[in-house]
Design an enzyme around this catalytic site. Structure first.
Site, PDB file in Angstrom:
ATOM      1  N   ARG A   1     -14.392  55.130  28.785  1.00  0.00           N
ATOM      2  CA  ARG A   1     -15.552  54.823  27.930  1.00  0.00           C
ATOM      3  C   ARG A   1     -15.809  53.318  27.930  1.00  0.00           C
ATOM      4  O   ARG A   1     -14.961  52.540  27.524  1.00  0.00           O
ATOM      5  CB  ARG A   1     -15.297  55.322  26.509  1.00  0.00           C
ATOM      6  CG  ARG A   1     -16.437  54.998  25.560  1.00  0.00           C
ATOM      7  CD  ARG A   1     -16.108  55.378  24.129  1.00  0.00           C
ATOM      8  NE  ARG A   1     -16.228  56.808  23.897  1.00  0.00           N
ATOM      9  CZ  ARG A   1     -15.796  57.414  22.780  1.00  0.00           C
ATOM     10  NH1 ARG A   1     -15.217  56.718  21.833  1.00  0.00           N
ATOM     11  NH2 ARG A   1     -15.954  58.710  22.615  1.00  0.00           N
TER      12      ARG A   1
ATOM     13  N   ARG B   1      -9.449  53.537  10.709  1.00  0.00           N
ATOM     14  CA  ARG B   1     -10.220  54.621  11.338  1.00  0.00           C
ATOM     15  C   ARG B   1     -11.267  54.009  12.259  1.00  0.00           C
ATOM     16  O   ARG B   1     -11.446  52.789  12.287  1.00  0.00           O
ATOM     17  CB  ARG B   1     -10.922  55.419  10.210  1.00  0.00           C
ATOM     18  CG  ARG B   1     -11.232  56.883  10.490  1.00  0.00           C
ATOM     19  CD  ARG B   1     -10.018  57.700  10.830  1.00  0.00           C
ATOM     20  NE  ARG B   1     -10.305  59.137  10.837  1.00  0.00           N
ATOM     21  CZ  ARG B   1     -10.638  59.836  11.915  1.00  0.00           C
ATOM     22  NH1 ARG B   1     -10.771  59.254  13.082  1.00  0.00           N
ATOM     23  NH2 ARG B   1     -10.835  61.153  11.824  1.00  0.00           N
ATOM     24  N   LYS B   2     -12.018  54.868  12.972  1.00  0.00           N
ATOM     25  CA  LYS B   2     -13.111  54.366  13.813  1.00  0.00           C
ATOM     26  C   LYS B   2     -14.176  53.674  12.960  1.00  0.00           C
ATOM     27  O   LYS B   2     -14.223  53.863  11.726  1.00  0.00           O
ATOM     28  CB  LYS B   2     -13.744  55.502  14.614  1.00  0.00           C
ATOM     29  CG  LYS B   2     -14.578  56.456  13.761  1.00  0.00           C
ATOM     30  CD  LYS B   2     -15.161  57.610  14.565  1.00  0.00           C
ATOM     31  CE  LYS B   2     -16.246  57.165  15.511  1.00  0.00           C
ATOM     32  NZ  LYS B   2     -17.075  58.320  15.980  1.00  0.00           N
TER      33      LYS B   2
ATOM     34  N   GLY C   1     -20.414  70.141  19.853  1.00  0.00           N
ATOM     35  CA  GLY C   1     -19.476  71.222  20.160  1.00  0.00           C
ATOM     36  C   GLY C   1     -18.494  71.576  19.066  1.00  0.00           C
ATOM     37  O   GLY C   1     -17.804  72.592  19.142  1.00  0.00           O
TER      38      GLY C   1
ATOM     39  N   CYS D   1     -20.415  64.525  17.084  1.00  0.00           N
ATOM     40  CA  CYS D   1     -20.774  63.461  18.033  1.00  0.00           C
ATOM     41  C   CYS D   1     -22.216  63.605  18.519  1.00  0.00           C
ATOM     42  O   CYS D   1     -22.863  62.622  18.855  1.00  0.00           O
ATOM     43  CB  CYS D   1     -19.843  63.493  19.231  1.00  0.00           C
ATOM     44  SG  CYS D   1     -18.097  63.405  18.786  1.00  0.00           S
ATOM     45  N   GLY D   2     -22.722  64.832  18.552  1.00  0.00           N
ATOM     46  CA  GLY D   2     -24.104  65.069  18.988  1.00  0.00           C
ATOM     47  C   GLY D   2     -25.096  65.008  17.841  1.00  0.00           C
ATOM     48  O   GLY D   2     -26.266  65.342  18.001  1.00  0.00           O
TER      49      GLY D   2
END
Ligand code: SRM
Ligand code: SF4
Length: 512
Positions: free
Chosen positions: A68, A182-183, A438, A443-444
């Site tokens: 990434r 965390r992110k 998914g 994420c989408g």
């Protein structure tokens, strides 16, 4: 760097391995890993710490890694795109790439033994993958048409790059920000159409006039997770479009780093800290690290347009030039060819630069108006169209089960097949945004869609089959709002019919 963390007993398992060895430490071990091969690498290094360098072990395709990148504001040179194409080209059928929902690129099929060489090549064209996964700041997003948009308020490209440089020590890695709880997501909007979904970022800078001066209002705490989704809320602060943006981003990160919960990972994102403290205390703590008084927010922001998707031929701020948005179906480059071709087009018709969008598409800026027709006649535009059919046009999809082990369903191919079939059957207005994701990690971004589809497992005829939960009501652009789940557990084989009915009843579609 001393990082204040909660007592050891409270640390979750991720915190424990981070305390034992910082993720960034594997940077110095890459040559060694390349020599011993992935099977011999320590399990925690392999499955977790390598993500600090953007290298993702894929349990679905062991030995073939995902890499990434970081592409601030989605701006990439044609040379950069060509180097990325060369990397995946060497992996034949295993090599592919995706444009992500954070206007970034992920490469697939990558072998660990090639990483040292790949990193040298990336470095040579100013690209990096550092700190792009796990408890780090993700790609900094910005308007994909920054600097070329005639109606732009602030060109955020340089600021986005500076924020990235501060967080990553100009791509070398910055231990000050590699052990967040965390992110973390940061976005800078300089246009009027909220092109970067400000509301779903941990920090969003959005354009606003304060006492006649143009700068940014600051929003904080927006995020999606399997347990909770929250839109960003005002920090009640305004900053001018200068170094203050970088300093404030680092101050917020430092407050999060030193005070965010490290006990339960499902309650570690920034918003949980804001909830615990209340905004007044959070703002005061940020101010202390910022080192000066934060100015109060401007009364309103300037994001007052509908969101554009930037596809097609659009006039540029610079007279005589257009930017041309090309549609890359669900963001997928099946092989290197398309990427090489885009790099070539950017050089022949543009100024050697490409832009990526959070809709997983590509823009070629600086096409001289007299050359637009010739560009549109290039064969690759059959594949990457400027005006695809309506449902395909606005389709977004996360990775799904092909490569992601969290996935509960296959997404990209299914999303495309259904959209293409419905486009053939139905007459639909110019925009109907469908987002596929998914699993509940989102994420989408199904919560920003007109129709959001989130993968799940469903029982049907005594068997467990792939299904989706249906989201509706998401709006983007000005006053963006998150949609919610309106129907659960639709088996995927029944979905085309369900969607057709929904579009006829609720979205003004008619049969062709
Ligand atoms: Fe994501 C984890 C893919 C955007 C929320 N995301 C993952 C992982 C890394 C899981 C894994 O290790 O397999 C996925 C990698 C799959 C693969 O092989 O591609 C993954 N996320 C993606 C991408 C590629 C989806 C896409 O197809 O575009 C996007 C990459 C963006 C980038 O360039 O960095 C991507 N992820 C997002 C977004 C959307 C956004 O940022 O606008 C979100 C929701 C917003 C947010 O984060 O608040 C998102 N991803 C997550 C989460 C849930 C976070 C949470 O707080 O619980 C996870 C799981 C986690 O972190 O534990 C996750
Ligand atoms: Fe993987 Fe789930 Fe994210 Fe899709 S939403 S990429 S399936 S983690």
């Amino acid at each position: 760097m001393v990082i204040a963390v909660e007592p050891q007993t409270k640390l979750n398992k991720f915190e424990k391995f981070k305390a034992e060895k910082d993720g960034l430490a594997v940077k110095d071990e890459l040559e060694h890993f390349a020599q011993i091969g992935w099977e011999a690498v320590d399990k925690t290094d392999l499955e977790h710490r390598l993500k600090w360098l953007g290298i993702f072990f894929r349990p679905v395709t062991p030995g073939k890694f995902m890499l990434r990148l970081r592409i601030p504001s989605g701006v990439i040179s044609s040379q950069g795109m060509r180097v990325l194409a060369e990397i995946i080209q060497r992996y034949g059928d295993d090599g592919s790439a995706d444009i992500t929902t954070r206007q970034n690129i992920q490469l697939r099929g990558v072998r660990l033994e090639d990483i040292p060489d790949i990193f040298r090549k990336l470095n040579a064209v100013g690209l990096t993958s550092i700190q792009s996964g796990m408890d780090n700041v993700r790609n900094i997003t910005g308007s994909p048409i920054a600097g070329i948009d005639g109606d732009e308020l602030i060109d955020t490209r340089e600021l986005a790059q500076k924020v990235q440089d501060a967080i990553t020590n100009s791509g070398q890695g910055n231990p000050a920000f590699t052990n967040l709880p965390r992110k973390f997501n940061i976005a800078l909007e300089g246009g009027r159409d909220n092109s970067i979904h400000a509301e779903i970022n941990d920090i969003a800078f959005v354009p606003a006039y304060r006492e006649g001066e143009l700068g940014f209002n600051v929003l904080v705490g927006g995020f999606f997770s399997a347990k909770r989704c929250a839109p960003a809320i005002p920090l009640h602060a305004w900053v001018p479009p200068n170094e203050d943006v970088v300093t404030l981003s680092c101050a917020i990160l430092a407050v999060f780093r030193d005070n965010g919960s490290r006990a339960n990972r499902q309650k570690s994102r920034l918003m949980w800290l804001i909830d615990e403290w209340g905004m007044d205390k959070f703002r005061a703590e940020v101010e202390k690290v910022f080192g000066k008084e934060l100015l109060s927010a401007a009364p309103k922001d300037e994001m007052d347009w509908d969101k554009r998707d930037c596809l097609g031929v659009n006039p540029q701020k610079q007279a005589g030039y257009s930017y041309v948005g090309l549609h890359v179906p669900v963001g997928r480059f099946d092989d290197a060819e398309g990427m090489f071709e885009l790099a070539r087009l950017a050089e022949v018709y543009g100024q050697g630069e490409l832009r990526l969008t959070v809709e997983q598409n590509v823009i070629i800026p600086y096409v001289a108006n007299e050359n637009v027709e010739t560009l549109l006649a290039e064969p690759i535009l059959q594949q990457y169209a400027i005006a695809p059919t309506p449902l395909v046009r606005s389709l977004i999809s996360c990775t799904g089960s092909q490569f992601c082990n969290f996935a509960l369903v296959e997404t990209k191919q299914r999303a495309l097949n259904i959209a293409r079939n419905l486009d053939q059957k139905l007459e639909i207005g110019d925009r109907l945004r469908i987002h596929w994701t998914g699993c509940p990690n989102s994420c989408g971004q199904p919560q920003v869609a007109d129709i959001g589809l989130m993968g799940t497992k469903v029982r049907k005829d005594g068997k467990t089959v792939e299904g989706v939960d249906l989201y509706m009501g998401g709006t983007v652009g000005k006053d963006a709002k998150l949609g919610t789940c309106v129907r659960k557990g639709i088996p995927c084989d029944e979905l085309p019919e369900v969607l057709e009915e929904l579009m006829l009843e609720k979205f003004g579609a008619t049969a062709k």
